[in-house]
Design a protein around this motif. Structure first.
Motif, PDB file in Angstrom:
ATOM      1  N   PHE A  84       0.869  -1.171   0.000  1.00 37.73           N
ATOM      2  CA  PHE A  84       0.000   0.000   0.000  1.00 37.73           C
ATOM      3  C   PHE A  84       0.909   1.225   0.000  1.00 37.73           C
ATOM      4  O   PHE A  84       1.577   1.527   0.991  1.00 37.73           O
ATOM      5  CB  PHE A  84      -0.924  -0.013   1.223  1.00 37.73           C
ATOM      6  CG  PHE A  84      -2.031  -1.023   1.115  1.00 37.73           C
ATOM      7  CD1 PHE A  84      -3.306  -0.645   0.724  1.00 37.73           C
ATOM      8  CD2 PHE A  84      -1.782  -2.360   1.383  1.00 37.73           C
ATOM      9  CE1 PHE A  84      -4.324  -1.582   0.604  1.00 37.73           C
ATOM     10  CE2 PHE A  84      -2.789  -3.307   1.268  1.00 37.73           C
ATOM     11  CZ  PHE A  84      -4.071  -2.918   0.874  1.00 37.73           C
ATOM     12  N   SER A  86       2.252   5.314  -0.942  1.00 37.30           N
ATOM     13  CA  SER A  86       1.834   6.710  -0.944  1.00 37.30           C
ATOM     14  C   SER A  86       1.932   7.194  -2.384  1.00 37.30           C
ATOM     15  O   SER A  86       1.449   6.523  -3.288  1.00 37.30           O
ATOM     16  CB  SER A  86       2.699   7.538   0.023  1.00 37.30           C
ATOM     17  OG  SER A  86       4.022   7.677  -0.459  1.00 37.30           O
ATOM     18  N   THR A 123      -0.885  -1.109  -4.621  1.00 39.14           N
ATOM     19  CA  THR A 123      -1.848  -0.068  -4.947  1.00 39.14           C
ATOM     20  C   THR A 123      -1.196   1.047  -5.757  1.00 39.14           C
ATOM     21  O   THR A 123       0.015   1.217  -5.754  1.00 39.14           O
ATOM     22  CB  THR A 123      -2.456   0.530  -3.673  1.00 39.14           C
ATOM     23  OG1 THR A 123      -1.400   1.120  -2.885  1.00 39.14           O
ATOM     24  CG2 THR A 123      -3.178  -0.526  -2.857  1.00 39.14           C
ATOM     25  N   ALA A 126      -1.514   7.060  -3.615  1.00 35.52           N
ATOM     26  CA  ALA A 126      -2.515   7.589  -2.687  1.00 35.52           C
ATOM     27  C   ALA A 126      -2.128   9.021  -2.346  1.00 35.52           C
ATOM     28  O   ALA A 126      -1.092   9.248  -1.733  1.00 35.52           O
ATOM     29  CB  ALA A 126      -2.580   6.730  -1.425  1.00 35.52           C
ATOM     30  N   GLN A 132      -3.258   5.406   3.318  1.00 32.96           N
ATOM     31  CA  GLN A 132      -2.879   4.063   2.915  1.00 32.96           C
ATOM     32  C   GLN A 132      -2.513   3.170   4.097  1.00 32.96           C
ATOM     33  O   GLN A 132      -2.602   1.940   4.007  1.00 32.96           O
ATOM     34  CB  GLN A 132      -1.712   4.119   1.913  1.00 32.96           C
ATOM     35  CG  GLN A 132      -0.391   4.605   2.475  1.00 32.96           C
ATOM     36  CD  GLN A 132      -0.278   6.115   2.522  1.00 32.96           C
ATOM     37  OE1 GLN A 132      -1.252   6.833   2.298  1.00 32.96           O
ATOM     38  NE2 GLN A 132       0.913   6.618   2.805  1.00 32.96           N
ATOM     39  N   HIS A 135      -5.715   1.585   5.119  1.00 31.86           N
ATOM     40  CA  HIS A 135      -6.087   0.574   4.127  1.00 31.86           C
ATOM     41  C   HIS A 135      -5.253  -0.693   4.311  1.00 31.86           C
ATOM     42  O   HIS A 135      -5.770  -1.815   4.252  1.00 31.86           O
ATOM     43  CB  HIS A 135      -5.881   1.128   2.715  1.00 31.86           C
ATOM     44  CG  HIS A 135      -6.666   2.371   2.442  1.00 31.86           C
ATOM     45  ND1 HIS A 135      -6.350   3.249   1.418  1.00 31.86           N
ATOM     46  CD2 HIS A 135      -7.754   2.908   3.054  1.00 31.86           C
ATOM     47  CE1 HIS A 135      -7.206   4.249   1.420  1.00 31.86           C
ATOM     48  NE2 HIS A 135      -8.064   4.066   2.400  1.00 31.86           N
ATOM     49  N   THR A 154       3.104  -0.988   4.136  1.00 33.94           N
ATOM     50  CA  THR A 154       2.622   0.312   3.712  1.00 33.94           C
ATOM     51  C   THR A 154       3.716   1.352   3.889  1.00 33.94           C
ATOM     52  O   THR A 154       4.483   1.308   4.855  1.00 33.94           O
ATOM     53  CB  THR A 154       1.359   0.726   4.484  1.00 33.94           C
ATOM     54  OG1 THR A 154       0.908   1.996   4.006  1.00 33.94           O
ATOM     55  CG2 THR A 154       1.597   0.810   5.982  1.00 33.94           C
TER      56      THR A 154
END
Length: 357
Positions: A84, A86, A123, A126, A132, A135, A154
């Protein structure tokens, strides 16, 4: 506490008893591969920055100086682990196999996203700072309930740790022992604010305050980052809960291409961190070990330049979206709300066409 190192700024090995055994398998060939990753990732970043300056991208978030933090952590990931991100993890995306040309779609405004997150287990960017981490924690908790063995990681910056989302993610992850690794790239600056205004203790200490085991590593040392991330991911997979890695690094360029760091940052600080450059460090190590030659360096540079050329070609050949494509792929299936908004927008656009004769 000083960040843990495995390679000094002068390219000397450090025999850390905890981290060194975790990268004992990184032989000369793999070290050369890591150096190539660093060079290619930097070249992707410089080419994308140039494309933005030439008006081909709306914005770009440079990663100059943070290559080791991203490559080292990404190369520790297993295929099933989920990332996840940024908005600055272009190096992680490269290591996950994302086509570099797809990284630019979001920044060019060509799509809502850029790539299929499920395909690469990562992902897309974000923009909402810190979201994130929540998430990732939720995903990790869900995977844990399903009995999955994969870990979640993340990424966020030092400035994001001042956001409530990060604290909430820490709290949930610690309470439910979620299999998530929190990876903070402490690049010293939250846009124009130094990290000293974000926290009076290290970011690693802030993690420990939530009951999360934390480690502080030299983020410009690709081997130290690789080792620390391997340990954190292994612990997550084994059911030991979350871990926080604070990778101490430095953003050599602007926060984004809309930023001017000379307005808030002393150039002497830049010069100090140039001596800790992550690429130079591994190059010095390889030179000390006598494994660098002109043929290898030329091959790596050719690979980097070829990647940059493909990046530019893919950017310039992008088919620009139509105004109505804004409503495509919002949901997997048709949705009445989106259908209604599409009709309203069509009417709005038609109002600019004027009467016909």
């Amino acid at each position: 506490m000083a960040p843990v190192q495995l390679v000094t700024e002068d390219g000397l090995r450090v025999d850390d008893q905890e981290l060194a055994p975790l990268v004992a398998d990184i032989d000369t060939r793999r070290l050369l591969d890591l150096y190539e990753d660093l060079v290619v990732v930097r070249r992707i970043d410089s080419e994308a920055t140039a494309l933005q300056r030439q008006g081909e991208l709306g914005l770009w978030a440079p990663l100059l100086g943070q290559e080791a933090a991203q490559v080292g952590s990404a190369r520790a990931l297993a295929e099933d682990d989920f990332v996840f991100a940024s908005y600055r993890e272009h190096g992680v995306a490269y290591c996950r196999g994302v086509d570099p040309t797809h990284m630019l779609r979001f920044w060019r405004g060509s799509t809502h996203s850029g790539w299929d997150p499920l395909q690469y287990r990562m992902t897309t960017p974000a923009i909402i700072v810190g979201c994130q981490a929540l998430h990732a924690t939720g995903y990790a908790m869900g995977a844990q309930l399903e009995g999955a063995a994969a870990a979640t990681i993340t990424y966020f910056g030092d400035g994001a740790t001042s956001q409530g989302d990060i604290s909430e993610a820490f709290g949930f992850a610690a309470s439910f022992q979620a299999a998530v690794v929190f990876f903070c790239q402490n690049n010293q600056w939250a846009i124009s604010e130094p990290v000293s205004l974000q926290t009076k203790v290290t970011i690693a200490e802030r993690g420990r305050g939530f009951g999360i085991p934390s480690v502080r590593v030299d983020g410009n040392d690709v081997l130290a980052v690789l080792a620390a991330t391997r340990a954190a991911l292994a612990g997550a997979r084994e059911g030991n809960g979350p871990m926080l890695i604070e990778a101490v690094t430095y953003r050599m360029g602007p926060h984004t291409t809309s930023d001017d760091p000379t307005r808030y940052r002393n150039s002497a600080l830049d010069e100090e961190w140039k001596l800790k450059d992550p690429l130079d460090r591994i190059k010095k190590l390889l030179e000390r070990e006598g494994v660098l030659d002109d043929t290898y360096l030329a091959r790596v540079q050719a690979q980097a330049d070829a990647t940059a050329a493909e990046l530019r070609r893919g950017c310039l050949e992008t088919v620009e979206p139509t105004a109505m494509s804004l409503f495509d792929h919002v949901y997997a299936d048709p949705h009445p709300l989106v259908d209604d908004e599409r009709r309203q927008f069509e009417t709005y656009l038609a109002s600019f066409e004027g009467p016909t004769r």
